[in-house]
Design an enzyme around this catalytic site. Structure first.
Site, PDB file in Angstrom:
ATOM      1  N   ASP A  20       0.810  -1.228   0.000  1.00 32.86           N
ATOM      2  CA  ASP A  20       0.000   0.000   0.000  1.00 32.86           C
ATOM      3  C   ASP A  20       0.841   1.274   0.000  1.00 32.86           C
ATOM      4  O   ASP A  20       0.421   2.314   0.526  1.00 32.86           O
ATOM      5  CB  ASP A  20      -0.965   0.018   1.205  1.00 32.86           C
ATOM      6  CG  ASP A  20      -1.879  -1.181   1.203  1.00 32.86           C
ATOM      7  OD1 ASP A  20      -2.213  -1.673   0.112  1.00 32.86           O
ATOM      8  OD2 ASP A  20      -2.259  -1.634   2.300  1.00 32.86           O
ATOM      9  N   LYS A  23       1.783   2.241  -5.109  1.00 32.98           N
ATOM     10  CA  LYS A  23       2.340   1.720  -6.377  1.00 32.98           C
ATOM     11  C   LYS A  23       1.432   2.048  -7.565  1.00 32.98           C
ATOM     12  O   LYS A  23       1.912   2.475  -8.619  1.00 32.98           O
ATOM     13  CB  LYS A  23       2.533   0.192  -6.270  1.00 32.98           C
ATOM     14  CG  LYS A  23       3.517  -0.209  -5.182  1.00 32.98           C
ATOM     15  CD  LYS A  23       3.580  -1.709  -4.996  1.00 32.98           C
ATOM     16  CE  LYS A  23       2.364  -2.320  -4.343  1.00 32.98           C
ATOM     17  NZ  LYS A  23       2.150  -1.972  -2.930  1.00 32.98           N
ATOM     18  N   GLY A  47      -4.537  -4.142  -3.898  1.00 26.26           N
ATOM     19  CA  GLY A  47      -5.520  -3.096  -4.175  1.00 26.26           C
ATOM     20  C   GLY A  47      -4.734  -1.852  -4.506  1.00 26.26           C
ATOM     21  O   GLY A  47      -4.120  -1.260  -3.621  1.00 26.26           O
ATOM     22  N   HIS A  48      -4.682  -1.514  -5.790  1.00 32.36           N
ATOM     23  CA  HIS A  48      -3.860  -0.383  -6.235  1.00 32.36           C
ATOM     24  C   HIS A  48      -4.775   0.761  -6.662  1.00 32.36           C
ATOM     25  O   HIS A  48      -5.558   0.632  -7.598  1.00 32.36           O
ATOM     26  CB  HIS A  48      -2.946  -0.821  -7.398  1.00 32.36           C
ATOM     27  CG  HIS A  48      -1.937  -1.846  -6.983  1.00 32.36           C
ATOM     28  ND1 HIS A  48      -1.027  -2.407  -7.836  1.00 32.36           N
ATOM     29  CD2 HIS A  48      -1.680  -2.400  -5.775  1.00 32.36           C
ATOM     30  CE1 HIS A  48      -0.272  -3.273  -7.173  1.00 32.36           C
ATOM     31  NE2 HIS A  48      -0.654  -3.289  -5.917  1.00 32.36           N
ATOM     32  N   GLN A 228       2.012  -5.984  -3.249  1.00 31.07           N
ATOM     33  CA  GLN A 228       2.462  -6.112  -1.859  1.00 31.07           C
ATOM     34  C   GLN A 228       3.767  -5.306  -1.666  1.00 31.07           C
ATOM     35  O   GLN A 228       3.966  -4.331  -2.370  1.00 31.07           O
ATOM     36  CB  GLN A 228       2.645  -7.581  -1.446  1.00 31.07           C
ATOM     37  CG  GLN A 228       1.340  -8.367  -1.359  1.00 31.07           C
ATOM     38  CD  GLN A 228       0.772  -8.795  -2.702  1.00 31.07           C
ATOM     39  OE1 GLN A 228       1.449  -9.436  -3.485  1.00 31.07           O
ATOM     40  NE2 GLN A 228      -0.464  -8.450  -2.979  1.00 31.07           N
TER      41      GLN A 228
HETATM   42  P1  GDP Z   1      -0.755   0.454  -3.537  1.00 33.01           P
HETATM   43  O1  GDP Z   1      -1.382  -0.818  -3.107  1.00 33.01           O
HETATM   44  O2  GDP Z   1       0.714   0.488  -3.301  1.00 33.01           O
HETATM   45  O3  GDP Z   1      -1.103   0.841  -4.954  1.00 33.01           O
HETATM   46  O4  GDP Z   1      -1.375   1.579  -2.602  1.00 33.01           O
HETATM   47  P2  GDP Z   1      -2.934   1.721  -2.163  1.00 33.01           P
HETATM   48  O5  GDP Z   1      -3.701   2.220  -3.310  1.00 33.01           O
HETATM   49  O6  GDP Z   1      -3.400   0.491  -1.489  1.00 33.01           O
HETATM   50  O7  GDP Z   1      -2.812   2.797  -1.006  1.00 33.01           O
HETATM   51  C1  GDP Z   1      -2.298   4.057  -1.237  1.00 33.01           C
HETATM   52  C2  GDP Z   1      -3.357   5.087  -0.842  1.00 33.01           C
HETATM   53  O8  GDP Z   1      -2.772   6.359  -0.701  1.00 33.01           O
HETATM   54  C3  GDP Z   1      -4.439   5.256  -1.904  1.00 33.01           C
HETATM   55  O9  GDP Z   1      -5.640   5.569  -1.279  1.00 33.01           O
HETATM   56  C4  GDP Z   1      -3.937   6.465  -2.713  1.00 33.01           C
HETATM   57  O10 GDP Z   1      -4.984   7.172  -3.350  1.00 33.01           O
HETATM   58  C5  GDP Z   1      -3.311   7.295  -1.639  1.00 33.01           C
HETATM   59  N1  GDP Z   1      -2.150   8.112  -2.048  1.00 33.01           N
HETATM   60  C6  GDP Z   1      -1.184   7.811  -2.943  1.00 33.01           C
HETATM   61  N2  GDP Z   1      -0.234   8.775  -2.953  1.00 33.01           N
HETATM   62  C7  GDP Z   1      -0.623   9.699  -2.055  1.00 33.01           C
HETATM   63  C8  GDP Z   1      -0.042  10.921  -1.571  1.00 33.01           C
HETATM   64  O11 GDP Z   1       1.038  11.336  -1.980  1.00 33.01           O
HETATM   65  N3  GDP Z   1      -0.731  11.603  -0.605  1.00 33.01           N
HETATM   66  C9  GDP Z   1      -1.916  11.156  -0.112  1.00 33.01           C
HETATM   67  N4  GDP Z   1      -2.502  11.882   0.827  1.00 33.01           N
HETATM   68  N5  GDP Z   1      -2.486  10.003  -0.524  1.00 33.01           N
HETATM   69  C10 GDP Z   1      -1.844   9.293  -1.471  1.00 33.01           C
HETATM   70  P1  IMO Z   2      -0.875  -4.098  -2.291  1.00 33.97           P
HETATM   71  O1  IMO Z   2      -0.423  -4.637  -3.620  1.00 33.97           O
HETATM   72  C1  IMO Z   2      -0.983  -4.573   2.048  1.00 33.97           C
HETATM   73  C2  IMO Z   2      -1.012  -8.684   3.582  1.00 33.97           C
HETATM   74  C3  IMO Z   2      -2.256  -9.171   4.283  1.00 33.97           C
HETATM   75  C4  IMO Z   2      -1.656 -10.177   5.250  1.00 33.97           C
HETATM   76  C5  IMO Z   2      -0.526 -10.785   4.425  1.00 33.97           C
HETATM   77  C6  IMO Z   2      -0.885 -12.114   3.757  1.00 33.97           C
HETATM   78  O2  IMO Z   2      -2.171  -3.374  -2.353  1.00 33.97           O
HETATM   79  O3  IMO Z   2       0.219  -3.333  -1.634  1.00 33.97           O
HETATM   80  P2  IMO Z   2      -2.411 -12.738   1.667  1.00 33.97           P
HETATM   81  O4  IMO Z   2      -3.850 -12.469   1.382  1.00 33.97           O
HETATM   82  O5  IMO Z   2      -1.472 -12.179   0.641  1.00 33.97           O
HETATM   83  O6  IMO Z   2      -2.122 -14.179   1.947  1.00 33.97           O
HETATM   84  O7  IMO Z   2      -2.117 -11.969   3.051  1.00 33.97           O
HETATM   85  O8  IMO Z   2      -0.183  -9.825   3.437  1.00 33.97           O
HETATM   86  N1  IMO Z   2      -1.229  -8.139   2.222  1.00 33.97           N
HETATM   87  C7  IMO Z   2      -1.174  -6.847   1.907  1.00 33.97           C
HETATM   88  N2  IMO Z   2      -1.010  -5.754   2.682  1.00 33.97           N
HETATM   89  N3  IMO Z   2      -1.076  -4.427   0.709  1.00 33.97           N
HETATM   90  C8  IMO Z   2      -1.219  -5.514  -0.084  1.00 33.97           C
HETATM   91  O9  IMO Z   2      -1.199  -5.424  -1.441  1.00 33.97           O
HETATM   92  C9  IMO Z   2      -1.323  -6.777   0.505  1.00 33.97           C
HETATM   93  N4  IMO Z   2      -1.476  -8.038   0.030  1.00 33.97           N
HETATM   94  C10 IMO Z   2      -1.403  -8.855   1.086  1.00 33.97           C
HETATM   95  O10 IMO Z   2      -2.925  -8.124   4.949  1.00 33.97           O
HETATM   96  O11 IMO Z   2      -1.075  -9.501   6.341  1.00 33.97           O
HETATM   97 MG    MG Z   3      -2.882  -1.534  -1.844  1.00 34.86          MG
END
Ligand code: GDP
Ligand code: IMO
Ligand code: MG
Length: 427
Positions: A20, A23, A47-48, A228
């Site tokens: 998270d 990415k 979840g991107h 991840q």
């Molecule tokens: P990913 O899994 O690495 O793609 O990241 P996620 O989407 O799960 O989580 C990142 C969260 O931070 C999302 O809700 C984005 O919209 C938000 N986000 C990304 N970059 C920024 C930033 O620079 N500032 C803020 N406030 N939010 C951001």
């Molecule tokens: P993105 O790509 C954050 C965590 C789960 C759990 C562990 C194992 O959005 O960054 P799994 O379902 O993979 O067997 O769970 O890994 N986890 C993540 N945490 N971002 C993710 O993906 C994750 N994918 C798995 O919460 O601790």
């Molecule tokens: Mg994510």
């Protein structure tokens, strides 16, 4: 290779923390520079999130390159795919005007997440009781387990002896579910799953290793999007509280079928602080108001499960370890704006274990008591979301970045100051 073409490489973008990091946002920002975007591991546990033009999208299995023109997107062999979730994701995108059938290729060697894999995920978690990993419940672990134990069902099997393979796998899984006394209703899950299998047939199944290598030979540029983060890597993460794939740069080689000499830049992405969702060690976790404030300002709730993310200060011990494992060449710092209002910001520079300081990431991270050693920084106390170039950085913010660069020896090339595509500063 034609004489006039330089050898193209695959640039890899991957998370350096517990996932998270942001990415999806950055892959979307970088995509215009590339011809092809690929995913190489993980599945719908990811979840991107992407935001642009007032719209917000969350991608699970589909690469984050699909919103920037007619780029080719590839789901590589290292990915595990749930047909039902894939169908829901792709159909929602098609409804919003992003039809993917012509520009998304799927590796025949990618493994299918069966409905019984999801049931097994739940059953194993229940059996672990208080030691549960806190998985996303998407069947990731059981699917990779079958891959490694040579009993998995792959995308390419859909066009071959699919029925027998599915039946054999389900029979095996049901035996395990019964032995665990796990109650389940497979019949309720199967219709959506089989509808997903039919839907998948609209897409081109490829030998992605040939496709990717040929694209490189034809002079095309490729970006590989990690899922991840390094601290969730099956080998190097905080085992056993990890996911079941190699989230690190080497995973791009095995998950796409490219040689290590085909890796170009390695973009390592991290938040200006740390978060983690699910169970497991997190040395800099904050249990006070500061952690709660970061959570609220950063909207730190999981994009997949909606779970609250645990929050803490930036951990340089873990970050340096991740940079080493991945061979990171460029750093990307996200969510800097979330720290705008703090008087003091801390960075963990070492761990104290049994009153000994160390900067090595410990093997027994899961069981030792770690006291983080912090360096304090004066907060910048200004609104970074208004900033459009590096020259406008407040001094305290520039100092924060410089410290990270000096400690890691890697330049911070992109700074993100908001969720929108445009809130991105390239240095
Ligand atoms: P990913 O899994 O690495 O793609 O990241 P996620 O989407 O799960 O989580 C990142 C969260 O931070 C999302 O809700 C984005 O919209 C938000 N986000 C990304 N970059 C920024 C930033 O620079 N500032 C803020 N406030 N939010 C951001
Ligand atoms: P993105 O790509 C954050 C965590 C789960 C759990 C562990 C194992 O959005 O960054 P799994 O379902 O993979 O067997 O769970 O890994 N986890 C993540 N945490 N971002 C993710 O993906 C994750 N994918 C798995 O919460 O601790
Ligand atoms: Mg994510």
């Amino acid at each position: 290779m034609p004489q006039n073409l330089k050898q193209m490489k695959v640039d890899v973008l991957l998370g350096l923390q517990w996932g998270d990091e942001g990415k999806g946002k950055v892959v979307d920002v970088l995509t215009p520079k590339y011809d092809v975007v690929t995913r190489f591991q993980g599945g719908p546990n990811a979840g991107h999130t992407l935001e642009f033009n007032g719209e917000k999208y969350v991608l699970r299995s589909i690469p984050s390159g699909i919103f920037q023109g007619d780029k080719v997107n590839i789901i590589g062999n290292g990915v595990v795919l749930d047909p039902a979730l894939f169908k829901a994701e792709a159909e929602a995108l098609a409804q919003s005007g992003h039809d993917l059938t012509k520009r998304l290729y799927i590796s025949k060697k990618a493994h299918l997440i069966l409905p019984t894999h999801r049931l097994l995920d739940a059953a194993y978690e229940a059996a672990k009781g208080k030691n549960k990993v806190g998985t996303t419940g998407k069947g990731i672990g059981p699917t990779y387990t079958d891959k490694v134990s040579r009993t998995g069902v792959r995308i390419g099997d859909i066009l071959l002896n699919f029925k027998e393979k599915y039946a054999a796998a389900v029979a095996r899984h049901e035996q395990i579910l019964k032995s665990l006394n796990f109650e389940y209703d497979l019949k309720a899950l199967e219709p959506d799953w089989f509808a997903g299998i039919e839907y998948l047939k609209k897409f081109t199944f490829v030998d992605s290793e040939h496709v990717v290598n040929k694209l490189l030979a034809d002079g095309k540029s490729v970006l590989a999007e990690g899922a991840q983060g390094t601290m969730l890597d099956i080998d190097f993460g905080s085992y056993p509280f990890v996911t079941s794939s190699n989230t690190i740069c080497a995973g791009a080689c095995t998950g796409l079928g490219i040689g290590p000499n085909k890796i170009g830049e390695v973009y390592g992405i991290f938040k200006a602080y740390c978060t983690r969702v699910g169970a497991g060690p997190f040395p800099t976790e904050l249990f006070d108001n500061v952690g709660e404030t970061i959570c609220q300002l950063g909207h730190e709730y999981g994009a997949v499960t909606g779970r609250k993310r645990r929050c803490g200060w930036l951990d340089l011990v873990a970050l340096k370890y991740s940079i080493m494992i991945n061979g990171v060449t460029k750093l990307i710092m996200m969510k800097s704006d979330v720290l705008d209002d703090f008087d003091t910001i801390k960075i963990c520079t070492a761990y104290k274990i049994d009153s000994q300081e160390t900067t090595d990431f410990p093997f027994d991270i899961d069981s030792v008591k770690i006291e983080p050693v912090y360096k304090e920084f004066k907060g910048w106390k200004s609104d970074l979301t208004k900033i459009t170039s590096e020259s406008q950085f407040p001094k305290e913010f520039a100092d924060y970045i410089k410290f990270i660069e000096n400690e890691t020896g890697v330049p911070v090339k992109i700074v993100s100051v908001g969720p929108d595509r445009t809130a991105t500063i390239e240095r």
